[in-house]
Design an enzyme around this catalytic site. Structure first.
Site, PDB file in Angstrom:
ATOM      1  N   ARG A 151       0.855  -1.194   0.000  1.00 37.10           N
ATOM      2  CA  ARG A 151       0.000   0.000   0.000  1.00 37.10           C
ATOM      3  C   ARG A 151       0.889   1.242   0.000  1.00 37.10           C
ATOM      4  O   ARG A 151       1.764   1.380   0.852  1.00 37.10           O
ATOM      5  CB  ARG A 151      -0.903  -0.008   1.233  1.00 37.10           C
ATOM      6  CG  ARG A 151      -1.680   1.279   1.385  1.00 37.10           C
ATOM      7  CD  ARG A 151      -2.616   1.300   2.608  1.00 37.10           C
ATOM      8  NE  ARG A 151      -3.263   2.593   2.672  1.00 37.10           N
ATOM      9  CZ  ARG A 151      -3.220   3.422   3.706  1.00 37.10           C
ATOM     10  NH1 ARG A 151      -2.604   3.083   4.817  1.00 37.10           N
ATOM     11  NH2 ARG A 151      -3.803   4.597   3.650  1.00 37.10           N
TER      12      ARG A 151
ATOM     13  N   HIS B 212      -2.921  10.975   0.871  1.00 37.44           N
ATOM     14  CA  HIS B 212      -2.362  10.748   2.202  1.00 37.44           C
ATOM     15  C   HIS B 212      -1.686  12.063   2.635  1.00 37.44           C
ATOM     16  O   HIS B 212      -0.490  12.129   2.841  1.00 37.44           O
ATOM     17  CB  HIS B 212      -1.373   9.576   2.158  1.00 37.44           C
ATOM     18  CG  HIS B 212      -1.086   8.951   3.494  1.00 37.44           C
ATOM     19  ND1 HIS B 212      -1.208   7.600   3.735  1.00 37.44           N
ATOM     20  CD2 HIS B 212      -0.670   9.486   4.659  1.00 37.44           C
ATOM     21  CE1 HIS B 212      -0.858   7.338   4.983  1.00 37.44           C
ATOM     22  NE2 HIS B 212      -0.526   8.468   5.570  1.00 37.44           N
TER      23      HIS B 212
ATOM     24  N   GLU C 183      -7.367   8.591   6.491  1.00 38.31           N
ATOM     25  CA  GLU C 183      -7.611   9.237   7.788  1.00 38.31           C
ATOM     26  C   GLU C 183      -8.108  10.686   7.683  1.00 38.31           C
ATOM     27  O   GLU C 183      -7.403  11.627   8.067  1.00 38.31           O
ATOM     28  CB  GLU C 183      -6.344   9.209   8.641  1.00 38.31           C
ATOM     29  CG  GLU C 183      -5.774   7.823   8.840  1.00 38.31           C
ATOM     30  CD  GLU C 183      -4.635   7.786   9.859  1.00 38.31           C
ATOM     31  OE1 GLU C 183      -4.148   8.863  10.250  1.00 38.31           O
ATOM     32  OE2 GLU C 183      -4.242   6.683  10.269  1.00 38.31           O
TER      33      GLU C 183
ATOM     34  N   ASN D 100      -7.129   2.022  10.115  1.00 39.18           N
ATOM     35  CA  ASN D 100      -5.791   2.165  10.686  1.00 39.18           C
ATOM     36  C   ASN D 100      -5.940   2.101  12.195  1.00 39.18           C
ATOM     37  O   ASN D 100      -6.672   2.901  12.785  1.00 39.18           O
ATOM     38  CB  ASN D 100      -5.159   3.498  10.281  1.00 39.18           C
ATOM     39  CG  ASN D 100      -4.820   3.544   8.805  1.00 39.18           C
ATOM     40  OD1 ASN D 100      -4.932   2.536   8.102  1.00 39.18           O
ATOM     41  ND2 ASN D 100      -4.402   4.700   8.329  1.00 39.18           N
TER      42      ASN D 100
ATOM     43  N   TYR E 272      -3.897   1.773  15.938  1.00 35.73           N
ATOM     44  CA  TYR E 272      -2.642   1.817  16.696  1.00 35.73           C
ATOM     45  C   TYR E 272      -2.850   1.596  18.188  1.00 35.73           C
ATOM     46  O   TYR E 272      -2.075   0.930  18.837  1.00 35.73           O
ATOM     47  CB  TYR E 272      -1.935   3.158  16.463  1.00 35.73           C
ATOM     48  CG  TYR E 272      -1.366   3.247  15.073  1.00 35.73           C
ATOM     49  CD1 TYR E 272      -0.122   2.715  14.779  1.00 35.73           C
ATOM     50  CD2 TYR E 272      -2.098   3.819  14.031  1.00 35.73           C
ATOM     51  CE1 TYR E 272       0.396   2.755  13.494  1.00 35.73           C
ATOM     52  CE2 TYR E 272      -1.586   3.864  12.742  1.00 35.73           C
ATOM     53  CZ  TYR E 272      -0.342   3.328  12.478  1.00 35.73           C
ATOM     54  OH  TYR E 272       0.169   3.355  11.208  1.00 35.73           O
TER      55      TYR E 272
ATOM     56  N   GLU F 266      -3.329  -0.074   8.233  1.00 39.48           N
ATOM     57  CA  GLU F 266      -2.102   0.275   8.957  1.00 39.48           C
ATOM     58  C   GLU F 266      -2.185  -0.276  10.363  1.00 39.48           C
ATOM     59  O   GLU F 266      -3.224  -0.152  11.020  1.00 39.48           O
ATOM     60  CB  GLU F 266      -1.927   1.805   9.101  1.00 39.48           C
ATOM     61  CG  GLU F 266      -1.532   2.528   7.851  1.00 39.48           C
ATOM     62  CD  GLU F 266      -1.389   4.043   8.074  1.00 39.48           C
ATOM     63  OE1 GLU F 266      -1.116   4.487   9.213  1.00 39.48           O
ATOM     64  OE2 GLU F 266      -1.564   4.773   7.096  1.00 39.48           O
TER      65      GLU F 266
END
Ligand code: FCB
Length: 440
Positions: A74, A118, A163, A289, A291, A345
């Site tokens: 990606r 992005h 995002e 994504n 985290y 991600e």
């Protein structure tokens, strides 16, 4: 850990974070060029002028994806490399660079997953108001159509935006990211125009009847109440509305969250008839994504307050809490499904040290292993999770933190541009080699 045979494993990067060549072959200026060169905005005054020099080293970097054994890579396209003026004339040298990247990937059997945006907006468009200007949604669609038409026969999957919460809130709300504006109410307008741009690009894509799937990537951060006190519960609900539902609801339900009454007033003026119908047209998948999570309590006024993490944290100060990935996948599936999901991600920054040519990043490996396990658990529970991209292939320009935070599974020595597999890369490689084997 069990994953389906056709599960897509990958690694991810983004244009401004790795490419460099900021003024070569006709590339225009992006908001991150301008922002990073504004004193005090990026740690140590770092910028992406050279970054990983990927523009010149893409063959070597793509060879790394092959060596790892991933199915897919990606990466994102730089809008100002393709359209230096933001709109109008195409810089064919820029578009050709991405054609070469894709050819190189395909020749090695690695599927290209392309993100259109992005965060590196052409600065000329920011000069016209950036994402606060409604026209930008149309400009984004025009850019998207040029790319779909230029690369549509060779790309395996498309992601419109990465995002939008970050583009809108960090860019226009608190100013931590480019373009560095601090206007909380206005950032809801930016968010709406981002979503509108997504809707228009999606509509344009459908008209082309191309085979690849298309979707959007959201950064979803579960907001856990610190206690079961109703005030903490209400505060975490509000934090969730701000962070997650503000994007999920319009995309999947065609409306902004009704309980977020005060924020609805901020976006009211920006929403025109037909916008939400466009924004909620079906995607082929949702990219997530992930985290960390956030722990929320209520402050004296009942507003959400972020508590300090209770467990181990990464170099970003983000809590390592893999169970939140499971909870999130279940929740998204239940509340917004059925739709195919991808982790687009997931990864961790740690302070890596090179010792005799080796990087023993056992904490990153453990982070990945534990998150993979939670993904497998969610699949077992019936969640249609189809793939997983590790962030990131390379150490790179980590936005406001410059080169100070390393997320790569491959180490980059920024003085020499040498790439070195970290232990986590060797682990991922051996994990991928076991596929089809008994231990899988
Ligand atoms: C995400 C971004 C990505 C990277 C990681 C650490 O928010 O999409 O570019 O910076 O965080």
């Amino acid at each position: 850990m069990h994953f389906p045979q056709d599960f897509v494993w990958g690694v991810a990067t983004a244009s401004y974070q790795i490419e460099g060549a900021f003024n070569e072959d006709g590339r225009g200026e992006s908001i991150w060029d301008r922002f990073s060169k504004t004193p005090g905005k990026v740690l140590n005054g770092d910028n992406g002028d050279i970054a990983c020099d990927h523009y010149h080293r893409y063959k070597q970097d793509i060879a790394l994806t092959k060596e790892l054994g991933v199915d897919s890579y990606r990466f994102s396209l730089s809008w100002p490399r393709i359209l230096p003026e933001g709109t109008g004339a195409v810089n064919h040298t820029g578009l050709d660079f991405y054609k070469r990247v894709i050819e190189e990937l395909l020749s090695r059997g690695v599927a290209p997953a392309v993100t259109l945006y992005h965060w590196d907006l052409p600065q000329v468009l920011e000069d016209k108001g950036g994402w606060l200007n409604r026209d930008i949604a149309k400009y984004f669609r025009d850019y998207a159509m040029i790319v779909f038409e230029g690369l549509g026969d060779v790309v395996s999957s498309w992601i419109t935006l990465n995002e939008p919460w970050c583009s809108a809130f960090l860019g226009y709300g608190n100013g931590e990211h480019a373009p560095g504006m601090r206007d909380f109410p206005a950032h809801f307008t930016a968010a709406h125009h981002l979503l509108l741009g997504h809707g228009l690009a999606l509509q344009g894509y459908r008209e082309l009847n191309l085979p690849a799937g298309i979707g959007i990537t959201l950064n979803l951060t579960p907001q856990y109440p610190v206690s079961q006190d109703p005030r903490d519960l209400a505060a975490s609900q509000k934090a969730d509305g701000f962070q997650n539902r503000w994007y999920l609801d319009p995309i999947f339900k065609g409306s902004y969250p009704e309980d977020m009454v005060d924020y609805l007033a901020f976006v009211d003026g920006a929403v025109q008839a037909g916008d939400l119908e466009l924004i909620s047209k079906p995607n082929d998948f949702l990219g997530i994504n992930f985290y960390s999570r956030t722990l929320i309590s209520a402050d004296a006024g009942g507003l959400p307050r972020t508590e300090n993490p209770r467990r181990d944290v990464t170099a970003m100060g983000w809590e390592v809490y893999p169970e939140a990935l499971y909870d999130l996948l279940i929740r998204v599936h239940q509340d917004y499904g059925p739709i195919s999901l991808y982790i687009t991600e997931n990864g961790a920054a740690y302070d890596d040290a090179v010792e005799h040519g080796r990087i023993k990043d056992s904490r990153r490996r453990e982070y990945l292993e534990k998150h993979f396990a939670q993904a497998a658990r969610a699949i077992r529970a019936g969640v249609p999770l189809k793939g997983y991209y590790v962030w990131s292939l390379l150490d790179n320009f980590e936005w406001a933190f410059g080169y100070d935070r390393r997320f790569g599974i491959v180490y980059v020595d920024f003085a020499t541009q040498e790439r070195i597999f970290k232990d986590s890369a060797f682990w991922y490689q051996s994990f991928l080699r076991k596929r089809g084997g008994l231990s899988w």
